[in-house]
Write an enzyme that holds these catalytic residues in place. Structure first.
Site, mmCIF file in Angstrom:
data_model
loop_
_atom_site.group_PDB
_atom_site.id
_atom_site.type_symbol
_atom_site.label_atom_id
_atom_site.label_comp_id
_atom_site.label_asym_id
_atom_site.label_seq_id
_atom_site.Cartn_x
_atom_site.Cartn_y
_atom_site.Cartn_z
ATOM 1 N N TYR A 1 47.479 50.906 -52.333
ATOM 2 C CA TYR A 1 46.057 50.540 -52.298
ATOM 3 C C TYR A 1 45.356 51.246 -53.444
ATOM 4 C CZ TYR A 1 41.106 50.853 -51.182
ATOM 5 O OH TYR A 1 39.734 50.809 -51.264
ATOM 6 N N GLU B 1 38.600 46.287 -55.143
ATOM 7 C CA GLU B 1 39.788 46.765 -54.437
ATOM 8 C C GLU B 1 40.989 45.860 -54.699
ATOM 9 O OE1 GLU B 1 38.032 48.817 -50.386
ATOM 10 O OE2 GLU B 1 38.510 46.680 -50.348
#
Length: 380
Positions: free
Chosen positions: A101, A189
């Site tokens: 991530y 993101e």
């Protein structure tokens, strides 16, 4: 403004972040054609603004033509957490060995942007932050100077990313920060950033949310706005000029002022309910605007009850009461119970005007919220 995954990936790819080969499709035939052009296996992914698409059946892998057709038939037109899927992204499946991530957002507590990296990609990062916060490495950035290369490297190594791919991940993080800054984004993101057996990193998902007030500086992104509406409710909110966010609960909330609405959301949660939306009608709202607000909330099939929380400053309680009466009296049947709390300017006049055959009235916000939560429980 929230971009769809395919739109965000276009921006990321143009900036040099690796993304899978992909194509947007709106029919079964287009899905099959795209899959055969890209080459199997492919992923067929619903393009709606909800999390957990995979668990909800909105993402499927296809190994051949038959499976691509089946995936398209299953996903196109499906109701995914209240949203109808009209488009899917068909992209080459990534043969991965790990999921990471990376993200950039504003840490309002620190008053600085923060870059984040975690080796626990591919899952709900909010849950990771709550349950195992140490699994996310954070690096705060001085916006006057931007992200220094050493900061990107530090975040990556602090997260425990394998050294063989660390520099590539640091490069992706740096580019992501540059996009966040240059595009006036609220959030940027990639979850997951997939790692292949050949030590390549590929953005298998993409999130880019742009500050609405900065869209005038980004006409290319502004052109995407119509396509990035979540559903008919968000489109309707845009037409009415409301600040509106759809949530997962069943207690509809209408208030005047962001702080007042947020307080109401918190109280709904405190008393055991689940908010269905954030809806701020703004200051000085006239009867027509109140009527439109009720139309918005009643249009949400998830809503089982409604609470009105109005504190009059420039907004007059009697005008709000007129709007509520007009909206409800125009209906053959009140679809959901409505609880009203009025305070401030002309609140007493408003209370006298309200048609109590159509609404339930409470003197305090706490009582109004508790009653709305109880109404929602009874409607289920």
């Amino acid at each position: 403004m929230r971009l769809h995954e395919y739109q965000a990936k276009e921006v990321f790819s143009d900036a040099g972040i690796p993304t899978p080969d992909s194509a947007l499709a709106e029919s079964v035939e287009e899905v099959v054609e795209a899959a055969e052009d890209i080459g199997y296996p492919v992923a067929v992914k619903a393009q709606v603004h909800v999390g957990g698409r995979g668990k909800a059946g909105g993402i499927k892998l296809a190994e051949d033509r038959d499976e691509a057709e089946e995936a398209a038939e299953d996903i196109l037109g499906m109701d995914l957490k209240g949203y109808t899927v009209e488009q899917v992204l068909v992209e080459g499946a990534v043969d991965f060995v790990n999921e990471l991530y990376v993200g950039v957002t504003m840490d309002r507590g620190e008053g600085k942007p923060v870059a984040m990296v975690s080796t626990k990609g591919g899952v709900d990062i909010e849950a990771v932050a709550e349950e195992t916060p140490d699994a996310i490495a954070r690096e705060h950035i001085d916006p006057a100077f931007g992200m220094h290369p050493y900061q990107a490297r530090k975040a990556v190594f602090d997260a425990g990313v394998d050294k063989d791919i660390a520099m590539d991940v640091a490069g992706v993080l740096t580019t992501l920060y540059d996009l966040w800054s240059d595009k006036d984004a609220n959030d940027a993101e990639i979850n997951p950033l997939m790692v292949t057996s050949d030590d390549e990193v590929i953005a298998a998902d993409a999130v880019l949310n742009i500050d609405d007030d900065a869209l005038f500086r980004h006409p290319d992104l502004a052109e995407m706005e119509e396509d990035s509406y979540e559903d008919d409710l968000e489109r309707k909110a845009g037409e009415y000029g409301f600040d509106y966010v759809r949530l997962d609960g069943n207690v509809g909330i209408i208030g005047n002022g962001a702080g007042l609405v947020m307080t109401t959301l918190d109280l709904v949660d405190y008393y055991g309910g689940e908010p269905a939306n954030f809806l701020d009608i703004g200051g000085g709202a006239k009867a027509e605007r109140v009527t439109n607000a009720l139309d918005m909330v009643f249009s949400d099939e998830n809503v089982d009850s409604v609470v009105f929380n109005i504190f009059g400053g420039i907004t007059r309680g009697d005008e709000v009461a007129k709007g509520i009466n007009e909206a409800l009296e125009s209906l053959d049947e009140i679809p959901k119970p409505v609880v009203v709390r009025l305070a401030g300017t002309n609140a007493e006049e408003g209370m006298d005007i309200l048609n109590t055959d159509l609404v339930q009235v409470e003197a305090t916000l706490e009582d109004a919220v508790q009653r709305a939560v109880e109404n929602a429980e009874e409607e289920q």
